[in-house]
Design a protein around this motif. Structure first.
Motif, PDB file in Angstrom:
ATOM      1  N   ALA A  72       0.944  -1.171   0.073  1.00  0.00           N
ATOM      2  CA  ALA A  72      -0.337  -0.050   0.225  1.00  0.00           C
ATOM      3  C   ALA A  72       0.964   1.303   0.012  1.00  0.00           C
ATOM      4  O   ALA A  72       1.698   1.522   0.744  1.00  0.00           O
ATOM      5  N   ARG A  73       0.295   2.180  -0.382  1.00  0.00           N
ATOM      6  CA  ARG A  73       0.900   3.884  -0.613  1.00  0.00           C
ATOM      7  C   ARG A  73       1.255   3.793   0.985  1.00  0.00           C
ATOM      8  O   ARG A  73       0.966   3.330   1.793  1.00  0.00           O
ATOM      9  N   ALA A  74       2.808   4.414   1.096  1.00  0.00           N
ATOM     10  CA  ALA A  74       3.065   4.819   2.526  1.00  0.00           C
ATOM     11  C   ALA A  74       3.038   3.650   3.537  1.00  0.00           C
ATOM     12  O   ALA A  74       3.137   4.284   4.606  1.00  0.00           O
ATOM     13  N   SER A  75       3.349   2.508   3.148  1.00  0.00           N
ATOM     14  CA  SER A  75       3.268   1.406   4.003  1.00  0.00           C
ATOM     15  C   SER A  75       4.408   0.448   4.132  1.00  0.00           C
ATOM     16  O   SER A  75       4.639   0.074   3.014  1.00  0.00           O
ATOM     17  N   ALA A  76       4.595  -0.376   5.275  1.00  0.00           N
ATOM     18  CA  ALA A  76       5.503  -1.283   4.863  1.00  0.00           C
ATOM     19  C   ALA A  76       5.262  -2.394   5.180  1.00  0.00           C
ATOM     20  O   ALA A  76       6.014  -3.276   5.446  1.00  0.00           O
ATOM     21  N   VAL A  77       3.922  -2.823   5.355  1.00  0.00           N
ATOM     22  CA  VAL A  77       3.195  -3.378   5.808  1.00  0.00           C
ATOM     23  C   VAL A  77       3.198  -4.791   4.835  1.00  0.00           C
ATOM     24  O   VAL A  77       2.834  -4.494   3.406  1.00  0.00           O
ATOM     25  N   VAL A  78       4.311  -6.025   4.639  1.00  0.00           N
ATOM     26  CA  VAL A  78       4.149  -6.823   3.436  1.00  0.00           C
ATOM     27  C   VAL A  78       2.674  -7.387   3.325  1.00  0.00           C
ATOM     28  O   VAL A  78       1.855  -8.069   4.215  1.00  0.00           O
ATOM     29  N   PRO A  79       2.452  -7.897   1.666  1.00  0.00           N
ATOM     30  CA  PRO A  79       1.403  -8.369   1.967  1.00  0.00           C
ATOM     31  C   PRO A  79       1.499  -9.679   1.256  1.00  0.00           C
ATOM     32  O   PRO A  79       2.661  -9.688   1.466  1.00  0.00           O
ATOM     33  N   ALA A  80       0.246 -10.301   1.360  1.00  0.00           N
ATOM     34  CA  ALA A  80       0.513 -11.645   1.384  1.00  0.00           C
ATOM     35  C   ALA A  80       1.513 -12.322   0.255  1.00  0.00           C
ATOM     36  O   ALA A  80       1.143 -12.032  -0.885  1.00  0.00           O
ATOM     37  N   ASN A  81       2.286 -13.483   0.128  1.00  0.00           N
ATOM     38  CA  ASN A  81       3.032 -13.658  -0.820  1.00  0.00           C
ATOM     39  C   ASN A  81       3.407 -15.761  -0.544  1.00  0.00           C
ATOM     40  O   ASN A  81       3.212 -15.871   0.489  1.00  0.00           O
ATOM     41  N   ASP A  82       4.472 -15.961  -1.096  1.00  0.00           N
ATOM     42  CA  ASP A  82       4.020 -16.765  -1.222  1.00  0.00           C
ATOM     43  C   ASP A  82       6.492 -17.413  -1.360  1.00  0.00           C
ATOM     44  O   ASP A  82       6.613 -18.315  -1.777  1.00  0.00           O
ATOM     45  N   THR A  83       6.561 -16.222  -0.922  1.00  0.00           N
ATOM     46  CA  THR A  83       7.701 -16.630  -0.665  1.00  0.00           C
ATOM     47  C   THR A  83       9.408 -17.049   0.146  1.00  0.00           C
ATOM     48  O   THR A  83      10.408 -17.103  -0.321  1.00  0.00           O
ATOM     49  N   LEU A  84       8.369 -17.697   0.603  1.00  0.00           N
ATOM     50  CA  LEU A  84       9.684 -18.663   2.176  1.00  0.00           C
ATOM     51  C   LEU A  84       9.408 -19.787   1.464  1.00  0.00           C
ATOM     52  O   LEU A  84      10.507 -19.971   1.396  1.00  0.00           O
ATOM     53  N   ALA A  85       8.361 -20.904  -0.020  1.00  0.00           N
ATOM     54  CA  ALA A  85       8.399 -21.823   0.075  1.00  0.00           C
ATOM     55  C   ALA A  85       9.783 -20.878  -1.991  1.00  0.00           C
ATOM     56  O   ALA A  85      10.990 -21.995  -1.558  1.00  0.00           O
ATOM     57  N   TRP A  86       9.544 -20.116  -1.784  1.00  0.00           N
ATOM     58  CA  TRP A  86      10.607 -19.993  -3.223  1.00  0.00           C
ATOM     59  C   TRP A  86      12.318 -19.180  -2.196  1.00  0.00           C
ATOM     60  O   TRP A  86      13.138 -20.228  -2.871  1.00  0.00           O
ATOM     61  N   ALA A 108       5.223  11.249  -4.326  1.00  0.00           N
ATOM     62  CA  ALA A 108       5.771  12.744  -3.171  1.00  0.00           C
ATOM     63  C   ALA A 108       4.546  12.002  -2.143  1.00  0.00           C
ATOM     64  O   ALA A 108       4.704  11.885  -1.055  1.00  0.00           O
ATOM     65  N   ARG A 109       3.714  10.732  -2.385  1.00  0.00           N
ATOM     66  CA  ARG A 109       2.542  10.348  -1.682  1.00  0.00           C
ATOM     67  C   ARG A 109       3.144   9.171  -1.083  1.00  0.00           C
ATOM     68  O   ARG A 109       2.619   8.094  -0.314  1.00  0.00           O
ATOM     69  N   ASP A 110       3.923   8.332  -1.643  1.00  0.00           N
ATOM     70  CA  ASP A 110       4.739   7.781  -1.321  1.00  0.00           C
ATOM     71  C   ASP A 110       6.522   7.329  -0.576  1.00  0.00           C
ATOM     72  O   ASP A 110       6.953   6.833  -0.639  1.00  0.00           O
ATOM     73  N   VAL A 111       5.753   7.753   0.441  1.00  0.00           N
ATOM     74  CA  VAL A 111       7.014   8.061   1.527  1.00  0.00           C
ATOM     75  C   VAL A 111       6.653   7.883   2.997  1.00  0.00           C
ATOM     76  O   VAL A 111       5.809   7.579   3.196  1.00  0.00           O
ATOM     77  N   ASP A 112       7.735   7.494   4.148  1.00  0.00           N
ATOM     78  CA  ASP A 112       7.011   7.598   5.107  1.00  0.00           C
ATOM     79  C   ASP A 112       6.714   8.367   5.506  1.00  0.00           C
ATOM     80  O   ASP A 112       7.121   9.572   5.726  1.00  0.00           O
ATOM     81  N   PRO A 113       5.900   8.298   6.520  1.00  0.00           N
ATOM     82  CA  PRO A 113       4.324   8.155   7.204  1.00  0.00           C
ATOM     83  C   PRO A 113       5.347   9.854   8.180  1.00  0.00           C
ATOM     84  O   PRO A 113       5.025  11.015   8.198  1.00  0.00           O
ATOM     85  N   ALA A 114       6.703   8.759   8.836  1.00  0.00           N
ATOM     86  CA  ALA A 114       7.325  10.467  10.307  1.00  0.00           C
ATOM     87  C   ALA A 114       7.820  10.855   9.838  1.00  0.00           C
ATOM     88  O   ALA A 114       8.048  12.169  10.161  1.00  0.00           O
ATOM     89  N   THR A 115       8.966  10.576   8.693  1.00  0.00           N
ATOM     90  CA  THR A 115      10.349  11.476   8.026  1.00  0.00           C
ATOM     91  C   THR A 115       9.653  11.741   7.173  1.00  0.00           C
ATOM     92  O   THR A 115      10.482  13.180   6.389  1.00  0.00           O
ATOM     93  N   GLY A 116       8.806  11.606   6.078  1.00  0.00           N
ATOM     94  CA  GLY A 116       8.839  11.831   4.602  1.00  0.00           C
ATOM     95  C   GLY A 116      10.013  11.175   3.291  1.00  0.00           C
ATOM     96  O   GLY A 116       9.819  11.759   2.695  1.00  0.00           O
ATOM     97  N   SER A 117      10.458  10.752   3.767  1.00  0.00           N
ATOM     98  CA  SER A 117      11.607  10.042   3.254  1.00  0.00           C
ATOM     99  C   SER A 117      11.554   8.851   2.300  1.00  0.00           C
ATOM    100  O   SER A 117      10.788   8.166   2.786  1.00  0.00           O
TER     101      SER A 117
END
Length: 165
Positions: A72-86, A108-117
């Motif tokens: 999601a934009r401005a989020s670091a929450v990992v979406p569901a995926n199957d990378t562990l098996a890979w 400009a909207r896809d930045v860290d919410p706390a720092t803007g980086s």
């Protein structure tokens, strides 16, 4: 008879023959050096030659890749995926590493919410995926990198890192 006449009658060798002889002599010297140092570690010899010629250690060679997309934009929450098996299948060979490269879409909207980086958000995404992979892969075989502007995804590159020490 003059000096020029003497030089004109003297047989000449082709210049390429002298160059070829020099190359062959260097090769023979190199192989004698290798045979004389059989008791030394090959890795030490290679490192010494790289250092002598000012060459950095070789970078890991990419073998396979996959992407964790859908952040999601401005989020670091990992979406569901199957990378562990890979990751489990990819790291069966102990000579491989996984480079985890986090990215942002560059807006400009896809930045860290706390720092803007965007760089910090890309690093957070890479760390979140690396934390997930650490359940299947030893952390020493994970390398984290960032690339802001590369899309809202984390790229996983399997790389051959050389012979296992």
């Amino acid at each position: 008879m003059t000096d020029l006449d003497i030089l004109a009658d003297e047989p000449r060798r082709a210049i390429w023959l002298v160059t070829l002889a020099d190359v062959m002599l260097l090769l023979v010297g190199f192989f004698v050096f290798l045979e004389a140092n059989r008791s030394l570690d090959g890795q030490q010899i290679a490192a010494g030659l790289r250092e002598g010629f000012g060459v950095a250690a070789p970078a890991p060679m990419a073998v396979d890749a996959t992407i964790v997309a859908g952040f999601a934009r401005a989020s670091a929450v990992v979406p569901a995926n199957d990378t562990l098996a890979w990751a489990r299948a990819a790291t069966r060979d102990p000579r491989t590493i996984i480079r985890v490269t986090g990215g942002t879409d560059g807006s400009a909207r896809d930045v860290d919410p706390a720092t803007g980086s965007p760089a910090i958000l890309a690093a957070d995404r890479a760390r979140a995926v690396a934390t997930q992979l650490a359940r299947a892969v030893p952390p020493a075989r994970l390398a984290i990198d960032t690339r802001p502007g590369a899309g809202r995804s984390v790229q996983l590159n399997l790389a051959f890192a050389g012979e296992y020490p």
